[in-house]
Design an enzyme around this catalytic site. Structure first.
Site, PDB file in Angstrom:
ATOM      1  N   PRO A 105       1.490   7.600   0.145  1.00 25.14           N
ATOM      2  CA  PRO A 105       2.431   8.463  -0.810  1.00 25.14           C
ATOM      3  C   PRO A 105       3.660   8.334  -1.513  1.00 25.14           C
ATOM      4  O   PRO A 105       4.037   8.921  -2.548  1.00 25.14           O
ATOM      5  CB  PRO A 105       1.663   9.750  -0.152  1.00 25.14           C
ATOM      6  N   GLY A 106       4.179   7.461  -0.546  1.00 23.56           N
ATOM      7  CA  GLY A 106       5.767   7.317  -0.916  1.00 23.56           C
ATOM      8  C   GLY A 106       6.967   7.176  -0.639  1.00 23.56           C
ATOM      9  O   GLY A 106       7.771   7.384  -0.956  1.00 23.56           O
ATOM     10  N   GLY A 107       6.880   7.382   0.625  1.00 25.17           N
ATOM     11  CA  GLY A 107       8.144   8.110   1.772  1.00 25.17           C
ATOM     12  C   GLY A 107       7.874   6.748   1.606  1.00 25.17           C
ATOM     13  O   GLY A 107       9.384   6.592   1.511  1.00 25.17           O
TER      14      GLY A 107
ATOM     15  N   ASP B  77       1.782  -1.348   4.549  1.00 21.65           N
ATOM     16  CA  ASP B  77       1.446   0.418   6.587  1.00 21.65           C
ATOM     17  C   ASP B  77      -0.245   0.301   5.345  1.00 21.65           C
ATOM     18  O   ASP B  77      -0.354   0.460   4.419  1.00 21.65           O
ATOM     19  CB  ASP B  77       2.437   0.685   5.612  1.00 21.65           C
TER      20      ASP B  77
ATOM     21  N   CYS C  60      -0.076   3.701  11.755  1.00 25.41           N
ATOM     22  CA  CYS C  60       0.083   4.840  12.009  1.00 25.41           C
ATOM     23  C   CYS C  60      -1.030   5.347  12.967  1.00 25.41           C
ATOM     24  O   CYS C  60      -1.615   6.047  12.835  1.00 25.41           O
ATOM     25  CB  CYS C  60       0.068   6.164  10.868  1.00 25.41           C
TER      26      CYS C  60
ATOM     27  N   GLU D  94      -0.209   0.404  -5.922  1.00 22.30           N
ATOM     28  CA  GLU D  94      -0.992   1.592  -4.599  1.00 22.30           C
ATOM     29  C   GLU D  94      -2.435   1.137  -5.710  1.00 22.30           C
ATOM     30  O   GLU D  94      -2.410   1.556  -6.247  1.00 22.30           O
ATOM     31  CB  GLU D  94       0.060   2.801  -4.960  1.00 22.30           C
TER      32      GLU D  94
ATOM     33  N   CYS E  70       1.029  -0.996   0.061  1.00 16.83           N
ATOM     34  CA  CYS E  70       0.153  -0.189   0.142  1.00 16.83           C
ATOM     35  C   CYS E  70       0.305   1.282  -0.176  1.00 16.83           C
ATOM     36  O   CYS E  70       1.225   1.827   0.583  1.00 16.83           O
ATOM     37  CB  CYS E  70      -0.733   0.253   1.406  1.00 16.83           C
TER      38      CYS E  70
ATOM     39  N   ASP F 118      -4.754  -3.396  -6.372  1.00 13.01           N
ATOM     40  CA  ASP F 118      -5.290  -3.601  -5.736  1.00 13.01           C
ATOM     41  C   ASP F 118      -4.737  -4.697  -4.241  1.00 13.01           C
ATOM     42  O   ASP F 118      -5.086  -5.684  -4.977  1.00 13.01           O
ATOM     43  CB  ASP F 118      -6.502  -3.983  -5.268  1.00 13.01           C
TER      44      ASP F 118
END
Length: 446
Positions: A267-269, A332, A385, A289, A264, A315
């Site tokens: 946004p790419g960090g 994540d 998170c 993603e 997942c 997916d």
């Protein structure tokens, strides 16, 4: 002679526009603020003022709404949404920014006149003057009057919904709950991360940053990261130390050869950091993603790396890869974000317990998919998170109970030097570690 009307000042106009996007359209304050400040040309003190207006108002929105309902003697649902946002901004100036009453009220009335209309100015003026009649501490006494449940009182005084306070109390020692909630009310300092193979921590220090405590690839930066050319060119990223640590832990736990997967990745960090670490091992990373716009953000985060990198729209619960393909898998998963309330001030009021009903089944499905994607001897990192037990240990326990050929590794073993980690999983905390409240479970696949 007609009176000269004052124009609303640009920082407040900008803050109001951002808040309307956040409360009306579900926008994220950090993204909306970045665009709005750039568009308005605000820098320095004006940018800082607008930023505090937005973030502070979002952080204390639930408290301010209760105060405004008392001061206005009416439910806020009887007012236009734009008027409610004006009152929230004015209340933050009065109760948290120490702006003189006359200045805060007059400026908000000017903004109301310009952005909504003359007819609401009297109402805005009257309610804000009632708000200004008490200090924030006095308003807290009004709000908790007669309340006997200590967690409800704590929720009110520290500006959190009650359900979040109870979730924290379920997983923290009693003497840490207040400190954990208080830490959520302190804005997080920006943290930079290098791109392994392109930059290292010496490059971050050369930008004036200070080394992170435990991440060897991170440094804290007292400035605006977006103004750095290395950030704009993606040679350096912006990423909380906790996010760095969970990616590093996975890289340290991998012992078998083979490609890596970020399940997942938007946004790419974490994907960009894992991509660099995988390149150092001579193995590729696949970043998956489901949302196309977030997949584009992953491409942007990896832009500084030469050669091909693999970003796919897929997916994670319907794999686009064969089972047993990867030596390392990062899951994540989407979550309530209760661990990032310092950075996402709107989240505490946007989420509710019902959010778990949609998220937990998805989290379990993604962990099952991650385990299926790992080859024998491979490692899966389950990351959220959020410290909510329903999204962390309960997900891991439920899924691993159905997967007898898996083994929970000691996550703290792969986070050397990080204190305050208990058991086989790792839960980071703002008040203990100065990071977001990231959760990590490392699972070995037989």
């Amino acid at each position: 002679m007609a009176a000269v009307r004052r124009r609303a000042d640009l920082p407040r106009v900008t803050a109001f526009a951002v808040l309307r996007a956040v409360t009306g359209d579900g926008a994220y304050p950090n993204i909306e603020l970045s665009h709005a400040l750039r568009s308005a040309g605000l820098t320095g003190r004006d940018a800082a003022f607008a930023t505090e207006l937005v973030n502070g108002t979002c952080r204390f929105q639930g408290t301010y709404d209760r105060i405004l309902a008392v001061a206005g003697r009416r439910p806020l649902t009887t007012l236009q949404p734009a008027v409610v946002d004006l009152l929230r901004l004015g209340t933050h100036q009065l109760l948290a920014m120490r702006i003189p009453v006359h200045a805060a009220v007059a400026a908000t009335v000017d903004l109301a006149r310009e952005r909504v209309g003359e007819r609401v100015t009297g109402l805005v003026n009257a309610i804000l003057r009632k708000v200004a009649a008490k200090e924030l501490s006095d308003w807290m006494e009004v709000l908790v009057a007669g309340e006997t449940d200590p967690l409800v009182v704590l929720a009110t005084r520290l500006h959190h919904p009650e359900w979040i306070v109870r979730a924290y109390a379920d997983v923290l020692p009693a003497d840490e709950v207040e400190a954990a909630l208080a830490a959520n009310n302190e804005p997080a300092a920006p943290t930079l991360v290098c791109r392994p193979g392109i930059t290292d921590r010496r490059d971050l220090l050369a930008l004036g940053a200070e080394p992170c405590r435990w991440s060897p690839v991170g440094a804290r930066y007292d400035g605006v990261p977006g103004e750095l050319e290395d950030v704009r060119s993606a040679r350096v990223g912006v990423q909380d130390e906790g996010s760095q640590l969970v990616a590093l832990a996975l890289s340290r736990a991998v012992e078998v050869a083979g490609p890596w997967l970020d399940l997942c990745a938007g946004p790419g960090g974490k994907a960009a950091l894992l991509h660099g670490l995988a390149r150092e091992r001579g193995v590729p990373l696949v970043a998956a993603e489901v949302a196309p716009h977030r997949a584009r953000l992953i491409d942007r985060a990896m832009a500084a790396y030469p050669g091909p990198h693999t970003v796919i729209c897929a997916d994670g619960t319907r794999p686009a890869w064969a089972p047993g393909s990867f030596a390392a898998v990062l899951a994540d998963v989407p979550c309530t974000g209760l661990g990032a309330l310092r950075r996402r001030p709107e989240s505490r009021w946007r989420r509710d317990p019902a959010s778990l009903g949609d998220l937990v089944p998805l989290q379990r499905a993604l962990l099952r998919s991650a385990l299926a994607a790992a080859r024998p001897g491979g490692v899966v990192a389950y990351v959220t998170c959020s410290p909510h037990a329903a999204e962390t240990t309960e997900v891991v326990d439920a899924v691993l109970a159905d997967h007898p050929h898996t083994r929970l590794l000691s996550a703290p073993q792969y986070l050397p030097g990080v204190p305050g980690l208990r058991g086989d999983t790792a839960q980071l905390w703002p008040h203990r570690h100065g990071t977001d409240a990231m959760f990590l479970a490392l699972v070995a696949v037989a």
